[in-house]
Write an enzyme that holds these catalytic residues in place. Structure first.
Site, PDB file in Angstrom:
ATOM      1  N   LYS A   1      -6.989   6.003  10.583  1.00 13.29           N
ATOM      2  CA  LYS A   1      -8.411   5.649  10.703  1.00 13.29           C
ATOM      3  C   LYS A   1      -8.636   5.108  12.108  1.00 13.29           C
ATOM      4  CE  LYS A   1     -10.093   2.056   8.446  1.00 13.29           C
ATOM      5  NZ  LYS A   1     -10.500   1.238   7.286  1.00 13.29           N
TER       6      LYS A   1
ATOM      7  N   GLY B   1      -3.935  -0.951  14.016  1.00 21.06           N
ATOM      8  CA  GLY B   1      -2.636  -0.632  14.608  1.00 21.06           C
ATOM      9  C   GLY B   1      -1.715  -1.847  14.680  1.00 21.06           C
TER      10      GLY B   1
ATOM     11  N   GLY C   1       0.763  -1.246   0.000  1.00 20.95           N
ATOM     12  CA  GLY C   1       0.000   0.000   0.000  1.00 20.95           C
ATOM     13  C   GLY C   1       0.795   1.298   0.000  1.00 20.95           C
TER      14      GLY C   1
ATOM     15  N   ASP D   1      -6.023  -0.463  -1.435  1.00 24.00           N
ATOM     16  CA  ASP D   1      -6.743  -1.393  -2.308  1.00 24.00           C
ATOM     17  C   ASP D   1      -7.971  -1.996  -1.645  1.00 24.00           C
ATOM     18  OD1 ASP D   1      -5.182  -3.071  -0.473  1.00 24.00           O
ATOM     19  OD2 ASP D   1      -5.907  -4.724  -1.723  1.00 24.00           O
TER      20      ASP D   1
ATOM     21  N   ASP E   1      -5.030   1.247  10.805  1.00 19.74           N
ATOM     22  CA  ASP E   1      -6.401   0.837  11.097  1.00 19.74           C
ATOM     23  C   ASP E   1      -6.442   0.274  12.523  1.00 19.74           C
ATOM     24  OD1 ASP E   1      -9.033   0.038  10.885  1.00 19.74           O
ATOM     25  OD2 ASP E   1      -8.673  -1.569   9.454  1.00 19.74           O
TER      26      ASP E   1
ATOM     27  N   GLU F   1       3.691   4.220   6.108  1.00 21.21           N
ATOM     28  CA  GLU F   1       2.519   3.360   5.925  1.00 21.21           C
ATOM     29  C   GLU F   1       1.425   4.117   5.175  1.00 21.21           C
ATOM     30  OE1 GLU F   1       1.081   0.762   5.611  1.00 21.21           O
ATOM     31  OE2 GLU F   1       0.748  -0.409   7.408  1.00 21.21           O
ATOM     32  N   ASP F   2       0.592   3.374   4.444  1.00 19.07           N
ATOM     33  CA  ASP F   2      -0.547   4.002   3.776  1.00 19.07           C
ATOM     34  C   ASP F   2      -1.619   4.402   4.782  1.00 19.07           C
ATOM     35  OD1 ASP F   2      -1.189   1.357   4.375  1.00 19.07           O
ATOM     36  OD2 ASP F   2      -1.811   0.820   2.354  1.00 19.07           O
TER      37      ASP F   2
ATOM     38  N   ARG G   1      -5.610   0.561  -6.338  1.00 24.71           N
ATOM     39  CA  ARG G   1      -4.416   1.225  -5.783  1.00 24.71           C
ATOM     40  C   ARG G   1      -3.967   2.396  -6.651  1.00 24.71           C
ATOM     41  NH1 ARG G   1      -2.296  -2.060  -1.701  1.00 24.71           N
ATOM     42  NH2 ARG G   1      -2.427  -4.287  -2.050  1.00 24.71           N
TER      43      ARG G   1
ATOM     44  N   THR H   1      -0.438  -3.916  12.434  1.00 23.43           N
ATOM     45  CA  THR H   1       0.689  -4.026  11.503  1.00 23.43           C
ATOM     46  C   THR H   1       1.898  -3.275  12.054  1.00 23.43           C
ATOM     47  OG1 THR H   1      -0.860  -4.158   9.651  1.00 23.43           O
ATOM     48  CG2 THR H   1       1.415  -3.648   9.101  1.00 23.43           C
TER      49      THR H   1
END
Ligand code: IMP
Ligand code: MG
Length: 172
Positions: free
Chosen positions: A128, A102, A41, A156, A100, A96-97, A162, A104
């Protein structure tokens, strides 16, 4: 066919990337930076961010995949942090993209810390907050949203969208 609700236009994204790059260039003034993008991403955001930075950078990538199907994550994350770049003693910015849950970031950071960087910070284009499950550090954020499932600018849905230059909230 899902509905694409506009969230950020290409111009708005560009302004936000420039603003972040200005902040980062200011904070790392006189130093060098290693940007580490989280694939897949982050490749679009990293490419734009890197070109706006005024400090010298090295660039590398790591892989993270969260066994996602569609818009849900089961929370299990596979990482591949093999890089050519030696980050020991260097200032590192993880790119990072979107943040969410957290999970990752929380999984990646210790793996990078073990490689002995001089400093390690996190830059995510989208924060987010709705589904945050674990507390994670966020040093630079481009844009915050309360909820939704976003696509475009690297993000994506099942491998698609993407390449869209703007960001949309996908509604089914
Ligand atoms: P986390 O581990 O739950 O914070 O999720 C982070 C990863 O999930 C991101 O790097 C994205 O690849 C993916 N993700 C989370 N939310 C979205 C979204 O709204 N659109 C697209 N991908 C997302
Ligand atoms: Mg990602």
């Amino acid at each position: 066919m899902p509905e694409f609700i506009p969230v950020l236009t290409e111009e708005e994204i560009h302004k936000k990337v420039k603003f972040l790059a200005h902040q980062i260039s200011h904070d790392y003034n006189g130093r060098q930076l290693v940007l580490i993008g989280v694939l897949k991403g982050a490749f679009v955001f990293l490419a734009d961010l890197a070109r706006e930075l005024t400090v010298p950078v090295e660039i590398d990538f790591i892989w993270a995949s969260s066994y996602r199907t569609g818009d849900t994550s089961c929370g299990k994350i596979t990482l591949s942090c093999e890089m050519n770049t030696d980050i020991r003693g260097k200032d590192v910015l993880l790119v990072e993209d979107i943040l969410d849950t957290g999970k990752t970031i929380v999984n990646i950071l210790p793996a990078l810390e073990r490689m002995g960087p001089a400093s390690l910070k996190v830059c995510a284009f989208i924060d987010k907050k709705e589904r945050r499950e674990v507390e994670c550090r966020t040093d630079y954020i481009g844009h915050s949203v309360a909820s939704g499932f976003l696509v475009g600018f690297g993000l994506d849905y099942s491998g698609k969208y993407r390449n869209l230059p703007a960001i949309y909230d996908l509604k089914f």
